[in-house]
Design a protein around this motif. Structure first.
Motif, PDB file in Angstrom:
ATOM      1  N   GLU A   1       0.822  -1.210   0.000  1.00  7.16           N
ATOM      2  CA  GLU A   1       0.000   0.000   0.000  1.00  7.16           C
ATOM      3  C   GLU A   1       0.856   1.261   0.000  1.00  7.16           C
ATOM      4  OE1 GLU A   1      -3.570   2.089   2.666  1.00  7.16           O
ATOM      5  OE2 GLU A   1      -2.844   0.074   3.167  1.00  7.16           O
ATOM      6  N   GLU A   2       1.827   1.308   0.895  1.00  7.37           N
ATOM      7  CA  GLU A   2       2.678   2.489   0.992  1.00  7.37           C
ATOM      8  C   GLU A   2       3.552   2.651  -0.246  1.00  7.37           C
ATOM      9  OE1 GLU A   2       5.834   4.526   4.146  1.00  7.37           O
ATOM     10  OE2 GLU A   2       5.352   2.395   4.313  1.00  7.37           O
TER      11      GLU A   2
ATOM     12  N   LYS B   1       1.502   3.867  -3.173  1.00  9.77           N
ATOM     13  CA  LYS B   1       1.144   5.266  -2.956  1.00  9.77           C
ATOM     14  C   LYS B   1       2.263   6.179  -3.458  1.00  9.77           C
ATOM     15  CE  LYS B   1      -0.010   8.634   0.655  1.00  9.77           C
ATOM     16  NZ  LYS B   1      -0.117   8.884   2.115  1.00  9.77           N
TER      17      LYS B   1
ATOM     18  N   GLU C   1      -2.713  -3.742 -10.528  1.00  7.81           N
ATOM     19  CA  GLU C   1      -2.879  -2.497  -9.780  1.00  7.81           C
ATOM     20  C   GLU C   1      -2.428  -1.293 -10.603  1.00  7.81           C
ATOM     21  OE1 GLU C   1      -4.290  -1.922  -6.874  1.00  7.81           O
ATOM     22  OE2 GLU C   1      -4.767  -4.034  -6.529  1.00  7.81           O
TER      23      GLU C   1
END
Length: 286
Positions: free
Chosen positions: A35-36, A39, A90
């Motif tokens: 996730e990080e 981002k 993604e």
């Protein structure tokens, strides 16, 4: 404008370039959780309008079989949180543009093949020897792969007589090539980092023995026109000479190769091989 992601197990590099591969901007950040990390990827690429394609070279293993339901996934990696992660999916969900997908070492191989040390050759192997060991191969412009991509770092090699008590550090195989010759194997043996050891320490001869065995195997199986050796271990200036010496002894003139100083070489793109390869991959996918 072209984009590239060099996704390493410890560090990500993102870059954008013009269509002549001139890098306009690049961004480095550590590989943390999915996730990080994504981002950070999105924050970088979202700034650039007119992005036409992205090329990804990812740590692995990854699924490169387009007929597989897990095409685009990072698969059996030991890196926590990244196993069975749909990396390509993604990125495609975020950006509705062509996205090229391959391994990090394939990307580096492509960079060296197109504009680096192997640009005059029809075939080459790129082997990175650092935190891990991985390799990619190209023949006549195409990656050599089939059901999956090569895992050149996990072949089995003979144990050096002075290294018989070391069991290796690979979590899967112990004493495979990566387990015996990647940078962390040195710290596992001696408790200090490889770069802190004297250039004349016997470990460099031992590592050269293992790497040369691998190069002999690749030579006999693939018969490439050039082998390019990158990664942190190869920044030890003594290593190239040691590897060539061991290679000559092990090959024993069994098959003909190009002149050895033109056959086993360092990457002319240096640490940029992977990111430039990613930009080339993006351009190929336009």
């Amino acid at each position: 404008m072209l984009g590239a992601i060099e996704a390493g197990g410890t560090k990500f590099v993102c870059a954008v370039s013009d269509e002549n591969l001139n890098i306009v901007k690049r961004y480095f950040f550590p590989t943390t959780n999915t996730e990080e990390t994504l981002k950070n990827v999105y924050e970088f690429f979202d700034k650039f309008e007119g992005l036409k394609a992205i090329g990804i070279g990812s740590f692995g293993p990854i699924d490169i079989n387009e007929n597989s339901p897990k095409y685009g996934y990072i698969t059996s990696t030991p890196k926590i949180g990244w196993r069975d992660f749909d990396f390509l999916g993604e990125i495609k969900r975020r950006y509705n543009i062509p996205v090229g997908w391959t391994t990090d070492v394939n990307a580096a191989c492509l960079g060296e093949y197109e504009v680096g040390s192997a640009k005059e050759d029809n075939s080459c192997i790129y082997l990175t020897i650092g935190t891990g060991i991985g390799g990619g191969a190209i023949a006549n412009g195409n990656f050599i792969e089939g059901f999956g991509h090569p895992e050149m770092g996990h072949i089995l090699v003979k144990i050096h007589p002075k290294d018989k008590d070391f069991k290796g550090w690979c979590p899967y195989h112990g004493d495979c090539l990566e387990g015996l010759a990647a940078g962390p194997s040195v710290e596992k043996r001696y408790g200090i980092k490889a770069e802190d050891l004297d250039p004349n320490h016997e470990i460099w001869q031992i590592l050269a023995y293992y790497i040369a065995q691998a190069l002999v195997n690749y030579t006999l199986i693939l018969r490439p026109e050039k082998i390019v050796l990158g990664g942190g271990v190869m920044k030890q200036t003594q290593m190239l000479k040691l590897i060539k010496k061991e290679f000559r002894a092990l090959l024993a003139d069994y098959v003909e190769i190009p002149m050895i100083d033109q056959y086993i070489v360092l990457p002319s793109l240096g640490d940029d091989a992977g990111i430039i390869g990613g930009l080339i991959l993006a351009k190929q996918n336009l």
